[in-house]
Motif scaffolding. Structure first.
Motif, PDB file in Angstrom:
ATOM      1  N   ASN A 131      48.551  66.013  37.350  1.00 24.84           N
ATOM      2  CA  ASN A 131      49.994  65.862  37.465  1.00 24.84           C
ATOM      3  C   ASN A 131      50.554  66.464  38.751  1.00 24.84           C
ATOM      4  O   ASN A 131      51.371  65.844  39.441  1.00 24.84           O
ATOM      5  CB  ASN A 131      50.691  66.498  36.252  1.00 24.84           C
ATOM      6  CG  ASN A 131      50.957  65.496  35.138  1.00 24.84           C
ATOM      7  OD1 ASN A 131      50.395  64.402  35.128  1.00 24.84           O
ATOM      8  ND2 ASN A 131      51.791  65.873  34.200  1.00 24.84           N
ATOM      9  N   GLN A 132      50.137  67.705  39.073  1.00 25.15           N
ATOM     10  CA  GLN A 132      50.696  68.350  40.263  1.00 25.15           C
ATOM     11  C   GLN A 132      50.300  67.609  41.532  1.00 25.15           C
ATOM     12  O   GLN A 132      51.068  67.551  42.499  1.00 25.15           O
ATOM     13  CB  GLN A 132      50.284  69.824  40.339  1.00 25.15           C
ATOM     14  CG  GLN A 132      48.791  70.079  40.500  1.00 25.15           C
ATOM     15  CD  GLN A 132      48.111  70.323  39.172  1.00 25.15           C
ATOM     16  OE1 GLN A 132      48.530  69.798  38.158  1.00 25.15           O
ATOM     17  NE2 GLN A 132      47.062  71.144  39.178  1.00 25.15           N
ATOM     18  N   ASP A 133      49.102  67.016  41.531  1.00 23.28           N
ATOM     19  CA  ASP A 133      48.663  66.256  42.700  1.00 23.28           C
ATOM     20  C   ASP A 133      49.408  64.929  42.809  1.00 23.28           C
ATOM     21  O   ASP A 133      49.630  64.420  43.911  1.00 23.28           O
ATOM     22  CB  ASP A 133      47.155  66.004  42.632  1.00 23.28           C
ATOM     23  CG  ASP A 133      46.350  67.298  42.715  1.00 23.28           C
ATOM     24  OD1 ASP A 133      46.854  68.259  43.329  1.00 23.28           O
ATOM     25  OD2 ASP A 133      45.243  67.345  42.157  1.00 23.28           O
ATOM     26  N   ARG A 136      52.824  65.858  44.235  1.00 23.06           N
ATOM     27  CA  ARG A 136      52.662  66.211  45.650  1.00 23.06           C
ATOM     28  C   ARG A 136      52.410  64.965  46.491  1.00 23.06           C
ATOM     29  O   ARG A 136      52.949  64.817  47.593  1.00 23.06           O
ATOM     30  CB  ARG A 136      51.503  67.201  45.830  1.00 23.06           C
ATOM     31  CG  ARG A 136      51.361  67.708  47.269  1.00 23.06           C
ATOM     32  CD  ARG A 136      50.144  68.609  47.445  1.00 23.06           C
ATOM     33  NE  ARG A 136      50.146  69.693  46.499  1.00 23.06           N
ATOM     34  CZ  ARG A 136      49.239  69.868  45.545  1.00 23.06           C
ATOM     35  NH1 ARG A 136      48.236  69.003  45.417  1.00 23.06           N
ATOM     36  NH2 ARG A 136      49.302  70.892  44.731  1.00 23.06           N
TER      37      ARG A 136
END
Length: 296
Positions: A131-133, A136
């Motif tokens: 998710n964070q990637d 980003r």
């Protein structure tokens, strides 16, 4: 104009090499020409960009800001060149998607089958990311469309919620938890789990939830997809937590008991994430509409 592409390429090289001389050589220009370009940039922006030291050069805070924007700008230029090259190959459009495990394995194959059937001259790259990637990648412009489950941090992005994703527990019919109407996540940690491969969004999330509970998942085996996971569960290898849509589908052909998870995080909102929907090409906006309709 404050700069051109040569200025940006030169500045990126300077940041990487910490040397004006070596950067000029890489750009096939004289040291004087490179130095003049940097001085002109500093004059136009009205601030110092480099500190010249005995061992080379260092970026000033303003230089660090310029570097970040220069790298993002040049990435966009490379993407533009790549996408325009597609026209020479008979392809009129390209969409890069970063998505979580559930999207990649559960509903995107059907969504893309319908979409690409109507748009044969559009090329799509679908990559599974955490998710964070995903967030980003959208923020930095390395992907056009992101598909996530759960909250999205505020980064000036456009977040379009389109459905919910409920996680359930799957067990073999004779398992001690099979007859429970619902269970807490902590109760499942006493048993061996079937997990997804490393790098899976869902597995990363469950590992984090276990750590927050002060424990670790007892992973007996890790597999590549939900079908393999359910087959392991059916044969008594362990229990598994997976999206309800996948669990129900596989329960039609396998002997599985599905148990509700009591945790608030078991129900997660699915969202499409983009920098700006109106800025996407028409065919990319149509794909977003297809995702929103298809996942429901």
């Amino acid at each position: 104009m404050l700069f051109d592409l040569t200025d940006l390429r030169l500045f990126i090289h300077i940041a990487e090499l910490k040397s004006l001389t070596r950067s000029a050589e890489r750009m096939h220009m004289s040291l004087a020409a490179a130095s003049n370009r940097v001085k002109e940039l500093e004059t136009r922006f009205g601030t110092r960009l480099l500190y010249r030291e005995n061992k080379g050069v260092q970026l000033s805070p303003a230089g660090e800001t310029l570097l970040a924007h220069a790298q993002q700008f040049m990435q966009q230029v490379e993407r533009l060149k790549s996408e325009m090259q597609q026209y020479n190959n008979g392809i009129r459009g390209h969409i890069r998607i970063f998505a979580n495990t559930t999207a990649v394995t559960e509903f995107m194959p059907e969504v893309l089958g319908r979409f690409l059937g109507r748009h044969p001259q559009v090329n799509v790259a679908l990559e599974e990311r955490l998710n964070q990637d995903i967030v980003r990648g959208i923020a930095e412009g390395t992907a056009d469309i992101g598909i996530v489950a759960g909250p999205v941090p505020e980064q000036g992005l456009e977040v379009i919620a389109f459905s919910t994703d409920r996680l359930v527990l799957a067990t073999a019919p004779g398992h001690p938890l099979a007859a429970a109407g619902s269970v807490g996540f902590a109760q499942t940690l006493d048993y061996q789990h079937i997990g997804l491969h490393e790098g899976s969004t869902l597995q990363h999330f469950l590992n984090r939830m276990a750590l927050e509970a002060g424990q670790r998942l007892q992973l007996r085996i890790q597999v590549r997809g939900f079908e393999a996971m359910c087959r392991m569960v059916e044969n008594g290898v362990g229990i598994a937590i997976l999206p309800q849509s996948a669990a129900v589908r596989h329960a039609r052909s396998m002997r599985l008991a599905l148990v509700e998870l009591q945790e608030p995080w078991a129900v997660r909102e699915r969202s499409v994430v983009v920098q700006a929907l109106d800025a996407l090409p028409t065919y990319a906006r149509e794909l977003v509409d297809e995702i929103r309709a298809g996942a429901q």
